[in-house]
Design an enzyme around this catalytic site. Structure first.
Site, short mmCIF file in Angstrom:
data_model
loop_
_atom_site.label_atom_id
_atom_site.label_comp_id
_atom_site.label_asym_id
_atom_site.label_seq_id
_atom_site.Cartn_x
_atom_site.Cartn_y
_atom_site.Cartn_z
N PHE A 149 1.70 -8.18 1.44
CA PHE A 149 1.74 -9.36 2.25
C PHE A 149 0.44 -9.98 1.89
CE2 PHE A 149 -0.85 -6.59 4.85
CZ PHE A 149 -1.85 -7.13 5.36
N ARG A 177 6.71 -10.20 5.44
CA ARG A 177 5.62 -10.69 6.32
C ARG A 177 5.41 -12.46 6.04
NH1 ARG A 177 6.45 -6.79 8.82
NH2 ARG A 177 5.49 -4.72 8.46
N CYS A 281 -7.48 -5.73 -1.08
CA CYS A 281 -7.60 -4.59 -1.62
C CYS A 281 -8.83 -4.30 -2.31
CB CYS A 281 -6.11 -4.25 -2.68
SG CYS A 281 -6.72 -5.50 -4.01
N GLU A 382 -7.86 3.72 4.88
CA GLU A 382 -7.66 2.29 4.51
C GLU A 382 -7.55 1.58 5.87
OE1 GLU A 382 -4.77 0.54 1.88
OE2 GLU A 382 -6.25 -0.73 1.34
P1 NAD Z 1 2.88 -2.23 1.75
O1 NAD Z 1 2.96 -0.75 1.05
O2 NAD Z 1 3.33 -1.74 3.25
O3 NAD Z 1 4.30 -2.96 1.45
C1 NAD Z 1 4.10 -3.65 0.03
C2 NAD Z 1 5.64 -3.69 -0.25
O4 NAD Z 1 6.52 -2.41 -0.20
C3 NAD Z 1 6.29 -4.76 0.40
O5 NAD Z 1 7.00 -5.65 -0.37
C4 NAD Z 1 7.13 -3.87 1.34
O6 NAD Z 1 8.31 -4.53 1.77
C5 NAD Z 1 7.55 -2.69 0.61
N1 NAD Z 1 7.49 -1.48 1.36
C6 NAD Z 1 6.87 -1.24 2.53
N2 NAD Z 1 7.51 -0.03 3.08
C7 NAD Z 1 8.35 0.36 1.96
C8 NAD Z 1 9.21 1.62 2.12
N3 NAD Z 1 8.92 2.56 3.01
N4 NAD Z 1 9.84 1.82 1.08
C9 NAD Z 1 10.31 0.97 0.11
N5 NAD Z 1 9.41 -0.25 0.22
C10 NAD Z 1 8.35 -0.38 1.19
O7 NAD Z 1 1.54 -2.93 1.67
P2 NAD Z 1 1.38 -4.19 2.56
O8 NAD Z 1 0.77 -3.72 3.85
O9 NAD Z 1 2.22 -5.39 2.51
O10 NAD Z 1 0.12 -4.45 1.86
C11 NAD Z 1 -1.19 -3.90 2.09
C12 NAD Z 1 -1.58 -2.84 1.22
O11 NAD Z 1 -1.55 -3.31 -0.29
C13 NAD Z 1 -3.16 -2.35 1.16
O12 NAD Z 1 -2.98 -0.90 1.09
C14 NAD Z 1 -3.86 -2.81 0.21
O13 NAD Z 1 -4.70 -2.16 -0.40
C15 NAD Z 1 -2.83 -2.91 -0.99
N6 NAD Z 1 -3.08 -3.89 -2.08
C16 NAD Z 1 -3.53 -3.22 -3.15
C17 NAD Z 1 -3.59 -4.11 -4.07
C18 NAD Z 1 -4.33 -3.45 -5.59
O14 NAD Z 1 -4.43 -4.17 -6.41
N7 NAD Z 1 -4.55 -2.29 -5.78
C19 NAD Z 1 -3.77 -5.58 -4.08
C20 NAD Z 1 -3.21 -6.12 -3.01
C21 NAD Z 1 -3.04 -5.24 -2.05
#
Ligand code: NAD
Length: 498
Positions: A149, A177, A281, A382
């Site tokens: 998101f 979201r 991130c 985190e």
């Molecule tokens: P998230 O892991 O909850 O969701 C990411 C994606 O996975 C979404 O599209 C979501 O629909 C899907 N998803 C969520 N739960 C799932 C499940 N149980 N099974 C399958 N798919 C599922 O992450 P978020 O809250 O949307 O984003 C924040 C996170 O992303 C933070 O941990 C942040 O550090 C990370 N992030 C990392 C980077 C990087 O470059 N390393 C960049 C941006 C964000």
């Protein structure tokens, strides 16, 4: 109420699964839309559209593909304000930050515009008598992108412009979201002349993700999100034979040495900790004050943190917006409560922060927690909110040891005036992206972005050279064009270079 569907085969389509979820304006706390959650059959329809589009698109000339990419670049550039507004309304980040996000995404589009240069192969003349050898790279097929998101425009743009430039077709599953920005991006691709089915969007939750991961028609998956889901996506995708890259969460440390300019360091640490409400991130969530830097630093950080203007994202005066959901807000406040119970000192407290006129918004004020130890939950997890932990270390080497003991390895920054200390730091720290007096060292699009350890599963990072490598596979051709009737008979030994 606005309903967000999917984008398949070059046009918007309504959801038919009967499942959906709410989208909120985090500044008001009100629901603004309902987003359709795709079922497996809707994911299958998108993958089929992408499969049908693959042969003509991968066979299109480099000039034809580049023409579409340049047109897309112009359209994204012309729609920066609109994209920023759409994403700010659903994410909550301040509008200036939202513009910056679109700009960083645009840089990847510009990188992808150079695809003819990036796909150049190798050629060796006369590797054996009358034999030449050359290599080139071909696209994989249909690739999937699953995104978080926190950057609804930029993170998908780490993926789809590069994948599409390489000749692949793409199915994006954005965060549920803040789904609307991806629908606007799909419209811009269509307007740029991208053939139907090359770029598709399926909105949804775990059901849509699992359908993509298991679909035999999907060749590769790029994921960005939290570490537990990154691990899950990587193992499920690779178990079904797909190429996968899964970028996970982070705990980014800024180390401040005693020789640093405290004011300069504090300005940058505060911006990196509280910009986008800490939902980056690459946000700094832990500051390690070395030696006598600590007390003075905490004081300056607290003053600068307290001065941040917090308000709705669309207010041009706001410097920090709300967090993404009410649940995220409560979760963050819970971490602050428990850090206090564990013996840390809340030097700046954003728990009861309210914005006048936006009492139901998901706001948490900038929070600084001092005297945090590595054993505390607030340090180990985190948090992904506007919470900065301050730890103390005796020496720079102790600070590096602390960072290296952390399971994450996304970004880190050092503040110092010593070149020697900077060099020792960047060589010794087990982190993928390092800043020297730069708080958020996000690589430019022509470098690759990705962390180490639990911040990345898979060995290839996104965009830059590794992005091209991820979305293509290499082929080596050994070629002989003998003169007519030149056969000298069959030879049964292993071919050597004569
Ligand atoms: P998230 O892991 O909850 O969701 C990411 C994606 O996975 C979404 O599209 C979501 O629909 C899907 N998803 C969520 N739960 C799932 C499940 N149980 N099974 C399958 N798919 C599922 O992450 P978020 O809250 O949307 O984003 C924040 C996170 O992303 C933070 O941990 C942040 O550090 C990370 N992030 C990392 C980077 C990087 O470059 N390393 C960049 C941006 C964000």
């Amino acid at each position: 109420m606005k309903v967000v569907g999917h984008w398949t085969g070059g046009k918007p389509v309504e959801g038919i699964s009967g499942r959906s979820g709410p989208v909120f304006d985090p500044a008001s706390g009100e629901q603004t839309a309902e987003v359709a959650f795709a079922g497996a059959d809707e994911v299958d329809a998108a993958v089929r559209a992408a499969t049908d589009a693959f042969d003509p698109w991968s066979g299109a000339s480099l000039s034809a593909r580049t023409k579409v990419l340049f047109a897309f670049r112009e359209l994204v550039n012309a729609h920066v304000e609109k994209l920023a507004a759409v994403l700010s309304d659903e994410h909550g980040k301040v509008i200036s930050d939202a513009r910056g996000e679109v700009q960083r995404g645009l840089e990847v589009v510009e990188f992808a515009c150079g695809i003819p240069q990036l796909l150049k192969g190798e050629y060796s003349d006369q590797v054996s008598t009358g034999v030449d050898m050359f290599s080139y790279r071909q696209p994989l097929g249909v690739v999937g992108g699953i995104t978080p998101f926190n950057f609804p425009v930029m993170v998908p743009m780490w993926m789809h412009p590069v994948a599409i430039a390489c000749g692949n077709t793409f199915v994006l599953k954005p965060s549920e979201r803040d789904p609307s920005a991806s629908m606007l991006v799909a419209e811009l691709w269509a307007e740029a002349g991208l053939p139907d089915g090359v770029f598709n969007v399926v909105n949804g939750d775990k059901v849509a993700v699992d359908a993509l991961l298991d679909h035999p028609g999907v060749a590769a998956v790029s994921f960005v999100g939290s570490t537990p889901i990154a691990k899950y996506v990587y193992s499920r995708a690779t178990a079904s034979g797909k190429r996968a890259q899964a970028l996970g969460g982070a705990k980014n440390h800024a180390v401040v040495l005693p020789d640093a300019d405290v004011d300069f360091a504090a300005d940058h640490v505060v911006a990196a900790a509280f910009g986008s409400a800490g939902e980056r991130c690459m946000a700094i969530s832990a500051t390690v004050a070395v030696g006598e830097a600590a007390d003075a630093l905490v004081e300056v950080l607290r003053d600068k943190g307290a001065a941040i203007r917090v308000g709705p994202g669309r207010d041009e005066q706001s410097e920090m917006g709300p967090v993404i959901t009410r649940h995220a807000r409560d979760r963050i406040v819970g971490y602050i409560d428990r850090s206090e119970e564990a013996g840390a000192h809340v030097a700046l407290d954003g728990r009861s922060f309210r914005v006048a006129g936006h009492e139901n918004g998901f706001f948490v004020g900038p929070t600084i927690i001092d005297r945090v130890t590595p054993a505390m939950e607030v340090y180990r997890d985190e948090i992904f909110g506007p919470v900065l932990s301050v730890l103390r270390a005796g020496t720079a080497d102790e600070a590096v040891a602390l960072i290296n003991a952390n399971p994450y390895g996304n970004g880190t920054a050092l503040f110092t005036s010593s070149g020697e200390a900077a060099r020792r730091f960047h060589r010794g720290v087990n982190v993928g992206m390092v800043g020297i007096n730069v708080p958020i060292p996000v690589p430019m699009a022509y470098y690759s972005f990705g962390g180490w350890k639990d911040s990345l599963f898979g060995e290839r990072r996104v965009h830059g050279p590794e992005g091209i490598s991820f979305y293509t596979r290499a082929k080596v051709v050994t070629s002989r064009w003998p003169a007519p009737r030149a056969s000298t008979g069959a030879s049964y030994h292993f071919p050597t270079t004569s």
